[in-house]
Design a protein around this motif. Structure first.
Motif, PDB file in Angstrom:
ATOM      1  N   ARG A   1       4.198  -1.623   2.863  1.00  0.00           N
ATOM      2  CA  ARG A   1       3.364  -2.109   1.629  1.00  0.00           C
ATOM      3  C   ARG A   1       2.950  -1.549   0.131  1.00  0.00           C
ATOM      4  O   ARG A   1       3.227   0.101   0.778  1.00  0.00           O
TER       5      ARG A   1
ATOM      6  N   ARG B   1       0.636  -0.851  -3.570  1.00  0.00           N
ATOM      7  CA  ARG B   1      -0.823  -0.536  -4.277  1.00  0.00           C
ATOM      8  C   ARG B   1      -0.125  -1.392  -5.985  1.00  0.00           C
ATOM      9  O   ARG B   1       0.544  -0.996  -6.744  1.00  0.00           O
TER      10      ARG B   1
ATOM     11  N   ASP C   1      -4.127  -4.245  -2.003  1.00  0.00           N
ATOM     12  CA  ASP C   1      -2.638  -3.959  -1.510  1.00  0.00           C
ATOM     13  C   ASP C   1      -1.741  -5.022  -0.944  1.00  0.00           C
ATOM     14  O   ASP C   1      -2.023  -6.421  -0.699  1.00  0.00           O
TER      15      ASP C   1
ATOM     16  N   THR D   1       1.481   2.286   0.176  1.00  0.00           N
ATOM     17  CA  THR D   1       0.267   2.160   1.693  1.00  0.00           C
ATOM     18  C   THR D   1       0.618   2.543   2.321  1.00  0.00           C
ATOM     19  O   THR D   1      -0.810   2.712   2.873  1.00  0.00           O
ATOM     20  N   THR D   2       1.288   2.104   3.218  1.00  0.00           N
ATOM     21  CA  THR D   2       1.673   2.907   4.537  1.00  0.00           C
ATOM     22  C   THR D   2       2.679   3.599   4.835  1.00  0.00           C
ATOM     23  O   THR D   2       3.433   3.666   4.666  1.00  0.00           O
TER      24      THR D   2
END
Length: 498
Positions: free
Chosen positions: A158, A160, A165, A245-246
């Protein structure tokens, strides 16, 4: 002599700068590329190229340096006008317009707005202009008239975005991927990256951000707007992947600009075709990974007259009610010649008929030259269908696999067949100031028929705001005026279909 063929290996991902770097590495005329970029962005950018290493492999990193402090936002209509009037070679202009058109269509579809309302933010517009025009001009200088490409790796995890998200692939990339063969990336590969880049950047210990990026001298983020209330859905520009973001995920491996270029340029998704190799180029992304070289590779060659067949064209599937993005204005790839073909058949009587269009598209995507259905009456009076697919020998297994996995049949029959095909050629006629592609069929040097290629016609109609019916009537008249009539000798100078 036929033009050159370029095959792009985009199995590690794709971005505009990676495509451009690979072509420069393959020997494209850098001065001509710089001149083309200057024609669309005078005094605004500078193209640089340097040798770097990715995964132990030498590659060329193309960089676009932005020279102006506060470049304006540009709408798609503005970029279209710039490309239309700029001093560019016609093949470069046509390819660049097609790529940007696909990119605008994808963004518009993803955000529910009109393509003309799509805005490219200040650095992103210059960045994408340089990548798109530079790539198209590089192909021209190499004499490339046909392009194919491998399946593409999109990434995982994922990222941003302006609205929060979101998963990979981001909306525009997902739209552009319709009809192309794609896959993600093993998470185990994403977890093993070098702790540095070869471009002077730094990678935080827990942020595995795969960046096919240009490292602009403008380092701050730019908000990308779609008009007053519409924002770009994924990051700061079309050719820089958004922040991951992951934790432990690789994020985006394919950017909208990169995939738009592939869909505009390439007729076919498949393996390396049969040709005599004349050059190889390797273009670098921004980061260096242990799991795979972060590169796009191009192989340029001269097609073989009697070599093994090339894969059949990928026909993008689409949701009901709308045309596939990649089919808008794209020249269709040639069918397989009449040798080494087999007809596959399977009888099916217990299958939801609403699923058949997707099955036919999947067969074409797998390499079938043609696919069709015939209604039949089976035992005990049950209505059913015979599914047919015509496929070249190297792709029989792939087409058979689709038949077995996408339908309820338990068996597939194969029969070797031969076919006779007319010679096919391409030319263009001017209609209301637009060049429309015309497909000409001939036999023994005599024209059988000449028809406007629909995707080219539809794209021109959209640009001119004509109906497709109106423009088609005008195209038929222009074809007749050009002397491309049944029974007439085939003119010299037409582009022969490979």
């Amino acid at each position: 002599m036929a033009g050159m063929h370029a095959w792009f290996d985009i199995s590690a991902g794709v971005a505009g700068d990676m495509l451009l770097g690979s072509l420069l590495d393959a020997g494209a005329d850098a001065a001509a590329v710089e001149a083309a970029i200057e024609a669309v962005a005078p005094g605004s950018v500078r193209l640089e190229a340097e040798a770097v290493v990715r995964g132990g492999q030498r590659a060329t990193k193309a960089r676009v340096r932005v020279l102006v402090e506060d470049p304006p936002h540009r709408r798609w209509a503005t970029i279209r006008a710039t490309l239309t009037t700029a001093n560019l070679a016609e093949p470069t202009r046509e390819r660049a317009l097609h790529a940007f058109g696909l990119l605008a269509d994808a963004e518009a579809r993803a955000h529910g707005i009109s393509p003309d309302d799509v805005h490219f933010h200040e650095v992103g517009a210059l960045d994408s202009l340089a990548d798109v025009v530079g790539t198209c001009e590089a192909l021209r200088t190499l004499g490339v008239t046909a392009v194919t490409a491998s399946p593409v790796r999109l990434g995982a995890g994922r990222v941003r975005a302006a609205h929060g998200d979101i998963p990979v692939p981001v909306p525009a990339v997902a739209e552009l991927a319709i009809g192309w063969q794609v896959y993600a990336t093993p998470e185990r590969d994403a977890n093993h990256s070098h702790g540095h880049t070869h471009d002077g950047g730094h990678e935080h210990e827990h942020e595995h951000e795969h960046e096919h990026e240009h490292e602009h001298e403008h380092e701050h983020e730019h908000e990308h707007h779609h008009g007053e209330h519409h924002h770009h859905g994924h990051g700061s520009d079309h050719d820089t992947p958004a922040v991951v973001t992951t934790q432990g995920s690789v994020g985006e491996l394919a950017t909208p600009t990169g995939l738009a270029l592939v869909r505009a340029l390439a007729d076919t998704c498949g393996p390396l075709p049969a040709f005599t190799v004349t050059g190889v180029g390797v273009g670098a992304g921004g980061k260096d990974f242990v799991g795979w070289p972060n590169v796009v590779r191009v192989v340029v060659g001269q097609p073989l007259e009697d070599g093994p067949p090339e894969p059949a064209a990928a026909h993008p599937s689409a949701a009901p009610g709308r045309a596939p993005i990649a089919d808008r204005g794209r020249i269709a790839a040639s069918d397989h010649p009449g040798r080494d073909l087999s007809e596959l058949r399977a009888n099916v009587d217990d299958f939801d008929p609403r699923l058949w269009p997707g099955v036919l598209d999947a067969l074409i995507d797998a390499g079938a030259v043609d696919a069709w259905l015939v209604p039949i009456l089976m035992k005990k009076g049950r209505p059913g269908f015979t599914l047919h697919a015509l496929a070249p020998e190297p792709l029989l297994q792939a087409v058979t696999s689709v038949t077995l996995t996408r339908t309820s049949t338990l068996g597939v029959r194969a029969t070797p067949v031969s076919r006779t095909v007319a010679q096919r050629h391409w030319t263009r006629v001017e209609v209301v100031g637009e060049l429309i592609t015309v497909k000409v069929g001939s036999l023994d040097g005599v024209i059988l028929h000449a028809e406007p290629e629909f995707d080219s016609l539809a794209a021109a109609a959209a640009r001119l705001q004509y109906t497709e019916y109106d423009l088609a009537q005008r195209a038929v008249a222009a074809i007749a005026a050009a002397g491309l009539l049944h029974g007439q000798p085939l003119p010299a100078g037409l582009d022969a279909e490979e």
